[in-house]
Structures are given as C-alpha cells and as structure tokens.
Design a protein around this motif. Structure first.
Motif, PDB file in Angstrom:
ATOM      1  N   ILE A 131       5.583  -7.519  -1.920  1.00  0.00           N
ATOM      2  CA  ILE A 131       4.255  -6.955  -1.642  1.00  0.00           C
ATOM      3  C   ILE A 131       4.030  -6.858  -0.141  1.00  0.00           C
ATOM      4  O   ILE A 131       3.588  -5.827   0.368  1.00  0.00           O
ATOM      5  N   TRP A 132       4.346  -7.911   0.594  1.00  0.00           N
ATOM      6  CA  TRP A 132       4.146  -7.910   2.045  1.00  0.00           C
ATOM      7  C   TRP A 132       4.996  -6.832   2.712  1.00  0.00           C
ATOM      8  O   TRP A 132       4.512  -6.098   3.566  1.00  0.00           O
ATOM      9  N   ASN A 133       6.263  -6.764   2.334  1.00  0.00           N
ATOM     10  CA  ASN A 133       7.145  -5.761   2.943  1.00  0.00           C
ATOM     11  C   ASN A 133       6.635  -4.353   2.668  1.00  0.00           C
ATOM     12  O   ASN A 133       6.666  -3.483   3.545  1.00  0.00           O
ATOM     13  N   ARG A 134       6.150  -4.119   1.446  1.00  0.00           N
ATOM     14  CA  ARG A 134       5.627  -2.792   1.105  1.00  0.00           C
ATOM     15  C   ARG A 134       4.358  -2.501   1.886  1.00  0.00           C
ATOM     16  O   ARG A 134       4.123  -1.371   2.298  1.00  0.00           O
ATOM     17  N   ALA A 135       3.519  -3.515   2.092  1.00  0.00           N
ATOM     18  CA  ALA A 135       2.287  -3.332   2.873  1.00  0.00           C
ATOM     19  C   ALA A 135       2.614  -2.953   4.312  1.00  0.00           C
ATOM     20  O   ALA A 135       2.003  -2.037   4.872  1.00  0.00           O
ATOM     21  N   LEU A 136       3.574  -3.626   4.911  1.00  0.00           N
ATOM     22  CA  LEU A 136       3.941  -3.323   6.298  1.00  0.00           C
ATOM     23  C   LEU A 136       4.573  -1.936   6.403  1.00  0.00           C
ATOM     24  O   LEU A 136       4.311  -1.198   7.354  1.00  0.00           O
ATOM     25  N   ALA A 137       5.373  -1.557   5.418  1.00  0.00           N
ATOM     26  CA  ALA A 137       5.952  -0.213   5.406  1.00  0.00           C
ATOM     27  C   ALA A 137       4.855   0.833   5.211  1.00  0.00           C
ATOM     28  O   ALA A 137       4.879   1.890   5.856  1.00  0.00           O
ATOM     29  N   ALA A 138       3.895   0.557   4.345  1.00  0.00           N
ATOM     30  CA  ALA A 138       2.791   1.500   4.104  1.00  0.00           C
ATOM     31  C   ALA A 138       1.992   1.734   5.375  1.00  0.00           C
ATOM     32  O   ALA A 138       1.544   2.855   5.644  1.00  0.00           O
ATOM     33  N   ARG A 139       1.812   0.683   6.171  1.00  0.00           N
ATOM     34  CA  ARG A 139       1.102   0.843   7.438  1.00  0.00           C
ATOM     35  C   ARG A 139       1.859   1.801   8.357  1.00  0.00           C
ATOM     36  O   ARG A 139       1.278   2.706   8.948  1.00  0.00           O
ATOM     37  N   GLU A 140       3.165   1.609   8.457  1.00  0.00           N
ATOM     38  CA  GLU A 140       3.984   2.471   9.312  1.00  0.00           C
ATOM     39  C   GLU A 140       4.009   3.911   8.808  1.00  0.00           C
ATOM     40  O   GLU A 140       3.967   4.856   9.587  1.00  0.00           O
ATOM     41  N   GLU A 141       4.081   4.067   7.483  1.00  0.00           N
ATOM     42  CA  GLU A 141       4.156   5.398   6.870  1.00  0.00           C
ATOM     43  C   GLU A 141       2.797   6.077   6.767  1.00  0.00           C
ATOM     44  O   GLU A 141       2.714   7.258   6.450  1.00  0.00           O
ATOM     45  N   LYS A 142       1.722   5.287   7.002  1.00  0.00           N
ATOM     46  CA  LYS A 142       0.348   5.786   6.867  1.00  0.00           C
ATOM     47  C   LYS A 142       0.116   6.360   5.471  1.00  0.00           C
ATOM     48  O   LYS A 142      -0.462   7.420   5.289  1.00  0.00           O
ATOM     49  N   ARG A 143       0.593   5.574   4.475  1.00  0.00           N
ATOM     50  CA  ARG A 143       0.497   6.008   3.080  1.00  0.00           C
ATOM     51  C   ARG A 143       0.446   4.785   2.182  1.00  0.00           C
ATOM     52  O   ARG A 143       1.357   3.942   2.225  1.00  0.00           O
ATOM     53  N   ALA A 144      -0.603   4.674   1.381  1.00  0.00           N
ATOM     54  CA  ALA A 144      -0.757   3.534   0.481  1.00  0.00           C
ATOM     55  C   ALA A 144       0.331   3.521  -0.582  1.00  0.00           C
ATOM     56  O   ALA A 144       0.889   4.565  -0.925  1.00  0.00           O
ATOM     57  N   ALA A 145       0.621   2.327  -1.081  1.00  0.00           N
ATOM     58  CA  ALA A 145       1.681   2.166  -2.066  1.00  0.00           C
ATOM     59  C   ALA A 145       1.159   1.425  -3.286  1.00  0.00           C
ATOM     60  O   ALA A 145       0.157   0.706  -3.219  1.00  0.00           O
ATOM     61  N   TYR A 146       1.865   1.591  -4.395  1.00  0.00           N
ATOM     62  CA  TYR A 146       1.543   0.900  -5.640  1.00  0.00           C
ATOM     63  C   TYR A 146       2.817   0.245  -6.157  1.00  0.00           C
ATOM     64  O   TYR A 146       3.878   0.878  -6.178  1.00  0.00           O
ATOM     65  N   LEU A 147       2.712  -1.020  -6.538  1.00  0.00           N
ATOM     66  CA  LEU A 147       3.854  -1.743  -7.090  1.00  0.00           C
ATOM     67  C   LEU A 147       3.500  -2.344  -8.438  1.00  0.00           C
ATOM     68  O   LEU A 147       2.345  -2.739  -8.660  1.00  0.00           O
ATOM     69  N   GLU A 148       4.476  -2.428  -9.320  1.00  0.00           N
ATOM     70  CA  GLU A 148       4.341  -3.166 -10.569  1.00  0.00           C
ATOM     71  C   GLU A 148       5.487  -4.175 -10.592  1.00  0.00           C
ATOM     72  O   GLU A 148       6.641  -3.795 -10.473  1.00  0.00           O
ATOM     73  N   LEU A 149       5.114  -5.452 -10.729  1.00  0.00           N
ATOM     74  CA  LEU A 149       6.107  -6.513 -10.737  1.00  0.00           C
ATOM     75  C   LEU A 149       5.922  -7.367 -11.976  1.00  0.00           C
ATOM     76  O   LEU A 149       4.793  -7.753 -12.307  1.00  0.00           O
ATOM     77  N   ALA A 150       7.002  -7.666 -12.658  1.00  0.00           N
ATOM     78  CA  ALA A 150       6.964  -8.546 -13.822  1.00  0.00           C
ATOM     79  C   ALA A 150       7.759  -9.794 -13.490  1.00  0.00           C
ATOM     80  O   ALA A 150       8.906  -9.707 -13.042  1.00  0.00           O
ATOM     81  N   LEU A 151       7.140 -10.942 -13.682  1.00  0.00           N
ATOM     82  CA  LEU A 151       7.818 -12.205 -13.358  1.00  0.00           C
ATOM     83  C   LEU A 151       8.238 -12.926 -14.616  1.00  0.00           C
ATOM     84  O   LEU A 151       7.651 -12.830 -15.633  1.00  0.00           O
TER      85      LEU A 151
END
Length: 151
Positions: A131-151
């Motif tokens: 989640i954190w890595n995707r958030a930091l990438a989304a900031r750089e890309e200027k585009r929100a992201a959606y993730l689905e994770l199953a634990l």
C-alpha cells in the motif's frame, strides 16, 4: 459491525504520506500495535475519510494539516474481516512544522522520518508495504490507485 442483512461491514482507516524537505516519509510507532505505520487512524461511522484523517493528525501529532489528494484506496480481506485503507497525500513539513509535532503519549510511542527504501519489512504490517509503495508511486504519477489484497 453487522449490517441488517447479516453481512459484516468493512472497517476503514485513513492515513497520510507526510514528508520532510529531504523527501523522507513520516512514520509513527503506535503504542497499541506492534509495528510502525503512517500517521492516521480509524474512520468513525458517518465520518468522511479525509475528515477522519485530519482529526487523527490533530489527536495523535497535535498538527492541524491540510490533507491532499487521495493516493490509494486499498481493500484488504483478512480472516477477521475486510478493511479499507485510504492513503492521502500529506504536506511537506519544514523544520518549524516538525518542531510543532506533539505526539500523544497514549497513542504514539515514537515518530521518525525515513526514506521508503530504509523501512524494513519487519517494521510494518506485511500488507502495508504494498500500500505504501503504491501510494508513493501514485504521488509521482499524479494518479490515484486502487488495490485489492487478500491475506
């Protein structure tokens, strides 16, 4: 919480990716949890995630900060139930703002600014790194992201 149809409703939390002037990310060590996390917390019933985040930042850090754009929405399915994580872009805190941080002792044991690559997987919940890595990438890309994770 159980809905009227008997289904378990998902819980939610909101966090912020707050940085310092060197680009390091603010992480907190919650007193009641074993691992570090981004600052933020639980979204109360009927509360908007951005409002919950501002409330949590005031309570936990003593800071009234503007919340930026939503970076990531992550739906995490765990054995104990589903949880939605909202990660918002936070401000860059200069030295003056950093000195103003007042961690609430009953909630936060320690705070730290660190580079994302210096956060060891053992420091944070296993699913949080994605989640954190995707958030930091989304900031750089200027585009929100959606993730689905199953634990």
């Amino acid at each position: 919480m159980t809905t009227s149809a008997g289904h378990v409703a998902a819980t939610a939390s909101a966090a912020a990716a707050i940085r310092d002037e060197q680009g390091r990310v603010l992480i907190v060590d919650p007193v009641r949890k074993e691992r570090w996390n981004l600052p933020g917390g639980h979204v109360e019933e009927g509360e908007l995630p951005s409002a919950a985040l501002r409330r949590e930042l005031r309570e936990e850090l003593g800071l009234d900060l503007e919340v930026g754009d939503l970076l990531v929405t992550a739906w995490v399915t765990r054995p104990e139930g589903s949880h939605v994580f909202y990660v918002f872009d936070g401000p860059v805190l200069d030295a003056e703002w950093q000195r103003a941080i007042r961690p609430q002792e009953s909630e936060i044991g320690e705070i730290r600014f660190c580079r994302p690559e210096d956060i060891a997987p053992s420091m944070i919940p296993p699913f949080a790194l994605a989640i954190w890595n995707r958030a930091l990438a989304a900031r750089e890309e200027k585009r929100a992201a959606y993730l689905e994770l199953a634990l």
